[in-house]
Write a protein that holds these residues in place. Structure first.
Motif, mmCIF file in Angstrom:
data_model
loop_
_atom_site.group_PDB
_atom_site.id
_atom_site.type_symbol
_atom_site.label_atom_id
_atom_site.label_comp_id
_atom_site.label_asym_id
_atom_site.label_seq_id
_atom_site.Cartn_x
_atom_site.Cartn_y
_atom_site.Cartn_z
ATOM 1 N N ASN A 17 28.772 60.156 56.270
ATOM 2 C CA ASN A 17 29.279 60.678 55.001
ATOM 3 C C ASN A 17 28.927 59.780 53.812
ATOM 4 O O ASN A 17 29.465 59.964 52.723
ATOM 5 C CB ASN A 17 30.797 60.883 55.073
ATOM 6 N N GLY A 18 28.065 58.787 54.028
ATOM 7 C CA GLY A 18 27.569 57.969 52.931
ATOM 8 C C GLY A 18 28.319 56.681 52.661
ATOM 9 O O GLY A 18 27.978 55.941 51.743
ATOM 10 N N TYR A 19 29.341 56.384 53.446
ATOM 11 C CA TYR A 19 30.069 55.131 53.256
ATOM 12 C C TYR A 19 29.260 53.985 53.857
ATOM 13 O O TYR A 19 28.612 54.145 54.890
ATOM 14 C CB TYR A 19 31.451 55.198 53.908
ATOM 15 N N THR A 20 29.288 52.841 53.207
ATOM 16 C CA THR A 20 28.482 51.708 53.654
ATOM 17 C C THR A 20 29.296 50.458 53.963
ATOM 18 O O THR A 20 28.770 49.495 54.501
ATOM 19 C CB THR A 20 27.433 51.348 52.585
ATOM 20 N N ALA A 21 30.585 50.459 53.599
ATOM 21 C CA ALA A 21 31.411 49.264 53.799
ATOM 22 C C ALA A 21 32.814 49.662 54.239
ATOM 23 O O ALA A 21 33.301 50.737 53.925
ATOM 24 C CB ALA A 21 31.486 48.454 52.509
ATOM 25 N N ILE A 22 33.439 48.763 54.971
ATOM 26 C CA ILE A 22 34.852 48.898 55.319
ATOM 27 C C ILE A 22 35.528 47.643 54.785
ATOM 28 O O ILE A 22 35.068 46.523 55.034
ATOM 29 C CB ILE A 22 35.061 49.100 56.839
ATOM 30 N N ILE A 23 36.572 47.843 53.976
ATOM 31 C CA ILE A 23 37.241 46.706 53.327
ATOM 32 C C ILE A 23 38.747 46.804 53.520
ATOM 33 O O ILE A 23 39.278 47.882 53.761
ATOM 34 C CB ILE A 23 36.905 46.623 51.830
ATOM 35 N N THR A 24 39.412 45.670 53.380
ATOM 36 C CA THR A 24 40.870 45.692 53.412
ATOM 37 C C THR A 24 41.379 46.129 52.044
ATOM 38 O O THR A 24 40.821 45.758 51.018
ATOM 39 C CB THR A 24 41.464 44.313 53.773
ATOM 40 N N LYS A 25 42.418 46.917 52.077
ATOM 41 C CA LYS A 25 43.037 47.413 50.844
ATOM 42 C C LYS A 25 43.661 46.239 50.094
ATOM 43 O O LYS A 25 44.191 45.310 50.696
ATOM 44 C CB LYS A 25 44.088 48.454 51.216
ATOM 45 N N TYR A 26 43.617 46.283 48.764
ATOM 46 C CA TYR A 26 44.195 45.225 47.930
ATOM 47 C C TYR A 26 45.678 45.068 48.250
ATOM 48 O O TYR A 26 46.410 46.036 48.384
ATOM 49 C CB TYR A 26 43.988 45.561 46.450
ATOM 50 N N ASN A 27 46.133 43.830 48.394
ATOM 51 C CA ASN A 27 47.519 43.477 48.716
ATOM 52 C C ASN A 27 47.967 43.987 50.082
ATOM 53 O O ASN A 27 49.147 44.221 50.311
ATOM 54 C CB ASN A 27 48.496 43.958 47.639
ATOM 55 N N SER A 28 47.037 44.155 50.984
ATOM 56 C CA SER A 28 47.361 44.591 52.333
ATOM 57 C C SER A 28 47.916 43.410 53.135
ATOM 58 O O SER A 28 47.518 42.260 52.925
ATOM 59 C CB SER A 28 46.087 45.124 53.000
ATOM 60 N N ASN A 29 48.826 43.691 54.045
ATOM 61 C CA ASN A 29 49.397 42.662 54.911
ATOM 62 C C ASN A 29 48.278 42.054 55.755
ATOM 63 O O ASN A 29 47.636 42.760 56.527
ATOM 64 C CB ASN A 29 50.471 43.303 55.803
ATOM 65 N N PRO A 30 48.022 40.759 55.658
ATOM 66 C CA PRO A 30 46.915 40.165 56.413
ATOM 67 C C PRO A 30 47.105 40.213 57.935
ATOM 68 O O PRO A 30 46.137 40.129 58.676
ATOM 69 C CB PRO A 30 46.850 38.725 55.911
ATOM 70 N N LEU A 31 48.342 40.355 58.397
ATOM 71 C CA LEU A 31 48.587 40.430 59.837
ATOM 72 C C LEU A 31 48.507 41.858 60.367
ATOM 73 O O LEU A 31 48.399 42.066 61.574
ATOM 74 C CB LEU A 31 49.953 39.825 60.160
ATOM 75 N N ASP A 32 48.560 42.822 59.488
ATOM 76 C CA ASP A 32 48.454 44.237 59.859
ATOM 77 C C ASP A 32 47.806 44.997 58.687
ATOM 78 O O ASP A 32 48.440 45.806 58.030
ATOM 79 C CB ASP A 32 49.837 44.811 60.168
ATOM 80 N N PRO A 33 46.530 44.691 58.421
ATOM 81 C CA PRO A 33 45.895 45.226 57.219
ATOM 82 C C PRO A 33 45.616 46.721 57.288
ATOM 83 O O PRO A 33 45.518 47.309 58.357
ATOM 84 C CB PRO A 33 44.581 44.446 57.137
ATOM 85 N N ILE A 34 45.490 47.293 56.111
ATOM 86 C CA ILE A 34 45.036 48.669 55.977
ATOM 87 C C ILE A 34 43.601 48.596 55.472
ATOM 88 O O ILE A 34 43.305 47.911 54.490
ATOM 89 C CB ILE A 34 45.919 49.467 55.002
ATOM 90 N N TRP A 35 42.715 49.287 56.172
ATOM 91 C CA TRP A 35 41.298 49.288 55.848
ATOM 92 C C TRP A 35 40.925 50.594 55.165
ATOM 93 O O TRP A 35 41.504 51.639 55.460
ATOM 94 C CB TRP A 35 40.474 49.125 57.122
ATOM 95 N N ILE A 36 39.928 50.529 54.280
ATOM 96 C CA ILE A 36 39.414 51.727 53.616
ATOM 97 C C ILE A 36 37.884 51.672 53.613
ATOM 98 O O ILE A 36 37.290 50.598 53.733
ATOM 99 C CB ILE A 36 39.942 51.861 52.170
ATOM 100 N N PHE A 37 37.274 52.834 53.492
ATOM 101 C CA PHE A 37 35.823 52.911 53.391
ATOM 102 C C PHE A 37 35.417 52.893 51.924
ATOM 103 O O PHE A 37 36.122 53.410 51.066
ATOM 104 C CB PHE A 37 35.300 54.202 54.036
ATOM 105 N N GLU A 38 34.266 52.309 51.648
ATOM 106 C CA GLU A 38 33.706 52.260 50.293
ATOM 107 C C GLU A 38 32.214 52.584 50.360
ATOM 108 O O GLU A 38 31.565 52.319 51.364
ATOM 109 C CB GLU A 38 33.870 50.868 49.672
#
Length: 82
Positions: A17-38
């Motif tokens: 679908n054209g996404y090239t990166a997976i990043i942690t969401k801003y202010n995400s809990n470092p021990l249980d992060p939420i990831w998003i595609f960019e």
């Protein structure tokens, strides 16, 4: 916000679908992060990654994540794209 496990199949689908990166969401809990595609242009990826380090976010190319996710699974959950 729908969250799911990060699997190789989801990463491959995101890449299709054209996404090239997976990043942690801003202010995400470092021990249980939420990831998003960019969608990041290949020639801008290094600078994008450097900029995210200033906010303590992690960033990986989806192509690398696809190769390693089964051996080194991601901690946390993926926020599914809308």
């Amino acid at each position: 916000m729908e969250l799911a496990n990060i699997t190789k199949e989801r990463l491959v689908e995101a890449q299709k679908n054209g996404y090239t990166a997976i990043i942690t969401k801003y202010n995400s809990n470092p021990l249980d992060p939420i990831w998003i595609f960019e969608k990041v242009k290949k020639d801008q990826f290094f600078q994008f990654s450097e900029d995210l380090q200033n906010t303590y976010q992690l960033c990986y190319p989806i192509s690398d994540a696809i190769e390693t996710v089964e051996e080194y699974p991601f901690i946390g959950k993926l926020k599914l794209p809308d």
